[in-house]
Design a protein around this motif. Structure first.
Motif, PDB file in Angstrom:
ATOM      1  N   HIS A  20      17.833 -14.617  -7.623  1.00  0.00           N
ATOM      2  CA  HIS A  20      17.585 -13.457  -6.780  1.00  0.00           C
ATOM      3  C   HIS A  20      17.586 -13.882  -5.325  1.00  0.00           C
ATOM      4  N   ALA A  21      17.706 -12.894  -4.486  1.00  0.00           N
ATOM      5  CA  ALA A  21      17.544 -13.114  -3.053  1.00  0.00           C
ATOM      6  C   ALA A  21      16.387 -12.261  -2.590  1.00  0.00           C
ATOM      7  N   ALA A  22      15.671 -12.735  -1.597  1.00  0.00           N
ATOM      8  CA  ALA A  22      14.514 -11.987  -1.095  1.00  0.00           C
ATOM      9  C   ALA A  22      14.586 -11.886   0.414  1.00  0.00           C
ATOM     10  N   VAL A  23      14.105 -10.771   0.938  1.00  0.00           N
ATOM     11  CA  VAL A  23      14.029 -10.583   2.382  1.00  0.00           C
ATOM     12  C   VAL A  23      12.628 -10.119   2.730  1.00  0.00           C
ATOM     13  N   GLY A  24      12.257 -10.288   3.988  1.00  0.00           N
ATOM     14  CA  GLY A  24      10.936  -9.859   4.414  1.00  0.00           C
ATOM     15  C   GLY A  24      10.911  -8.414   4.822  1.00  0.00           C
ATOM     16  N   GLY A  61       0.791  -1.225   0.000  1.00  0.00           N
ATOM     17  CA  GLY A  61       0.000   0.000   0.000  1.00  0.00           C
ATOM     18  C   GLY A  61       0.822   1.272   0.000  1.00  0.00           C
ATOM     19  N   TYR A  62       2.135   1.179   0.262  1.00  0.00           N
ATOM     20  CA  TYR A  62       3.001   2.345   0.258  1.00  0.00           C
ATOM     21  C   TYR A  62       3.580   2.573  -1.137  1.00  0.00           C
ATOM     22  N   GLN A  63       3.764   3.838  -1.484  1.00  0.00           N
ATOM     23  CA  GLN A  63       4.365   4.172  -2.767  1.00  0.00           C
ATOM     24  C   GLN A  63       5.885   4.031  -2.695  1.00  0.00           C
ATOM     25  N   VAL A  64       6.442   3.363  -3.662  1.00  0.00           N
ATOM     26  CA  VAL A  64       7.889   3.244  -3.778  1.00  0.00           C
ATOM     27  C   VAL A  64       8.271   3.668  -5.195  1.00  0.00           C
ATOM     28  N   GLY A  96      11.851   1.756   5.767  1.00  0.00           N
ATOM     29  CA  GLY A  96      11.695   0.308   5.731  1.00  0.00           C
ATOM     30  C   GLY A  96      10.870  -0.202   4.569  1.00  0.00           C
ATOM     31  N   HIS A  97       9.808   0.515   4.213  1.00  0.00           N
ATOM     32  CA  HIS A  97       8.948   0.029   3.127  1.00  0.00           C
ATOM     33  C   HIS A  97       9.583   0.214   1.751  1.00  0.00           C
ATOM     34  N   GLU A  98      10.668   0.993   1.689  1.00  0.00           N
ATOM     35  CA  GLU A  98      11.314   1.267   0.406  1.00  0.00           C
ATOM     36  C   GLU A  98      12.459   0.309   0.102  1.00  0.00           C
ATOM     37  N   LYS A  99      12.762  -0.583   1.023  1.00  0.00           N
ATOM     38  CA  LYS A  99      13.904  -1.471   0.831  1.00  0.00           C
ATOM     39  C   LYS A  99      13.761  -2.327  -0.432  1.00  0.00           C
ATOM     40  N   TYR A 108      22.859  -2.252   1.826  1.00  0.00           N
ATOM     41  CA  TYR A 108      23.284  -0.889   1.492  1.00  0.00           C
ATOM     42  C   TYR A 108      22.069   0.026   1.293  1.00  0.00           C
ATOM     43  N   VAL A 109      21.097  -0.459   0.545  1.00  0.00           N
ATOM     44  CA  VAL A 109      19.892   0.347   0.314  1.00  0.00           C
ATOM     45  C   VAL A 109      19.103   0.513   1.610  1.00  0.00           C
TER      46      VAL A 109
END
Length: 532
Positions: free
Chosen positions: A528-532, A433-436, A495-498, A488-489
């Protein structure tokens, strides 16, 4: 061009304060307006209005002039309503700031909005104070709502006992709120929304959201987001419902609050729908009092909507809009079970729509049966923004000369006026729901010394929710891996932009003009790698 299937509603020349609070009678005044979902503390409409008036008086007495901008960095607590409406009552403009923002992001928004006041809570004071110092906001203009040494508190301002000021402005042109949106692409921009924009959207929404006086609506969707601000904070108060606040999402606490406080309406984003459909914890709570679950801020899959409806035993609908439209332009009416849950429903009253071929700009033909061919959705109505703050180029890109807002979303429409979003022309990513904005993340990535080039797109995770994925061209012989890039990012954005996934490639596909070819990236499948 297609007009809404609903008749137009009258939009009065009133301020937000006048619409929401001017006609309260004695019975309404003693109704519960706000419930702190965590503590259970209640605020009546009588108490809320007294607090709003007192804050407006204090701000005016302390130098706030009509048209001045005030930053609000605050999660969903009852005091948010007092602060937001107190600012508007004093003739100020509120710029609502994402509570997850970093110091740099807070400072950038305060600077862009030219804010000289900032309201926050003590848990957010470290980053708020650093950002305030960076932009020159004095300590006596940094209000810590719940109190902190060296700063005024909300209680201090209320106890000034100053009468609310006499303010005069044109609701059609005076800015009520200045939220920040990435639009269809690029960096966040101040969206100029007037009192008329907000008043219009609340009255338009009334036709499809039958929230009533006896309802309790759970407000976990953030008030700093225009969806939470309009559909919850303003709409629920106008309807004299009780708004149950929740400062951040936690599934167990969400379920406890909904059950304990007898919430009849749950306003959510799709990630919460996933939990409601799948998580075993849901079975431990009594949600039999829930009548309607209304989803927004990102697309809700029809199968997921049906799974939630079946499990909870309620009606599930979704709405559609964007910050630039205050935000609601379309919604599935609660009383229309015949409308496909994966659609965005009908256009709101006073709303005109066009579906046009992105290449030619010509209107897409609506067939006698079934959905039309896809095209970009354009909308026009009294809820559409004045434009972007001090950004004529971006405004001209989003709003054409005839007042049509180009949404950047690809839609279909049928003969009954039911719209469905089928693709995205715009680059904006909607994470929970957040804009990135991809451009923001790409700029961060390119500051890494081992990154030669980068591009970011949104892709679906295992739950069908959109997440940011970075394609990175690394420097020859560099030893960076996916985890290093993501870390790094993460250190430099909210947090929602990671970045949640990373793939290394040899070259970023671009057009001859240098534009990133994101469609080519979406067709790629790599490690790819994914994180929560």
């Amino acid at each position: 061009m297609t007009r809404s299937t609903y008749p137009d509603v009258e939009i009065p020349a009133e301020s937000v304060y006048e619409l929401l609070f001017a006609d309260l009678d004695e019975a309404d005044l003693d109704r519960i307006a706000l419930v702190d979902g965590t503590s259970g503390d209640e605020t009546s409409y009588r108490q809320l209005i007294a607090q709003i008036d007192a804050l407006a008086g204090a701000l005016a007495a302390r130098g706030l002039a009509v048209g001045d901008t005030v930053g609000i960095l605050c999660p969903n607590v009852p005091d948010f309503a007092t602060v937001f409406h107190g600012v508007l009552r004093a003739g100020g403009t509120a710029t609502t700031i994402n509570s997850l923002y970093t110091v740099g992001e807070i400072a950038n928004q305060l600077t862009s909005a030219d804010a000289h006041w900032l309201f926050t809570l003590s848990p957010l004071l470290p980053q708020a104070a650093e950002a305030a110092r960076a932009v020159g906001i004095a300590d006596d203009h940094l209000v810590v709502i719940d109190g902190a040494e060296g700063h005024p508190s909300l209680r201090d301002l209320l106890f000034d006992r100053a009468a609310p000021p006499e303010v005069h402005f044109d609701p059609a042109t005076h800015l009520a709120v200045l939220p920040y949106s990435s639009g269809t692409t690029g960096h966040p921009k101040g969206v100029m929304l007037t009192h008329r924009n907000l008043v219009a959207n609340v009255l338009q929404s009334e036709q499809v959201i039958p929230l009533g006086r006896d309802d309790r609506a759970l407000a976990v969707l953030p008030f700093f987001h225009i969806y939470g601000l309009t559909v919850l904070l303003n709409f629920a108060l106008m309807k004299r419902a009780a708004l149950v606040t929740m400062p951040k999402f936690d599934l167990a606490e969400f379920l406890r609050i909904a059950s304990t406080h007898g919430c009849t309406w749950l306003f959510i984003a799709p990630p919460i729908a996933v939990a409601l459909a799948k998580h075993p914890l849901v079975d431990d709570y009594d949600l039999s009092g829930v009548d309607v679950i209304f989803s927004g801020a990102a697309p809700l899959d029809g199968e997921l909507a049906r799974a939630v409806a079946d499990r909870i035993g309620c009606t599930v609908c979704q709405g559609y809009g964007m910050t630039e439209a205050s935000p609601v332009t379309h919604a599935i009416p609660v009383d229309r079970p015949d409308i496909d849950r994966s659609s965005i429903g009908l256009a709101l009253p006073n709303t005109e729509c066009r579906v046009v071929d992105p290449a030619s700009g010509l209107a897409v033909r609506v067939p006698r049966k079934g959905p039309s061919a896809p095209g970009e959705l354009l909308v026009r109505g009294p809820q559409v923004m004045r434009g972007y703050l001090r950004d004529e180029e971006s405004t001209a890109h989003a709003l054409d000369r005839d007042g049509w807002l180009h949404t950047g979303d690809i839609a279909t429409v049928d003969r009954d006026g039911v719209y469905a979003i089928v693709d995205r022309l715009k680059e904006l990513i909607k994470y929970k729901g957040y804009q990135v904005a991809p451009a923001v993340l790409e700029a961060v990535l390119l500051t890494h010394p081992d990154v030669v080039d980068a591009a970011v797109i949104g892709i679906d995770d295992d739950d069908g929710q959109e997440v940011p994925k970075a394609f990175v061209v690394r420097r020859s012989e560099a030893e960076i891996d996916e985890e290093i890039v993501m870390a790094y990012v993460a250190e430099r954005v909210a947090g929602h932009e990671k970045v949640r996934m990373v793939e290394f490639i040899e070259v970023i596909p671009k057009s001859t003009s240098g534009k990133i070819l994101r469609k080519d990236l979406r067709s790629k499948v790599g490690r790819h790698a994914a994180v929560g």
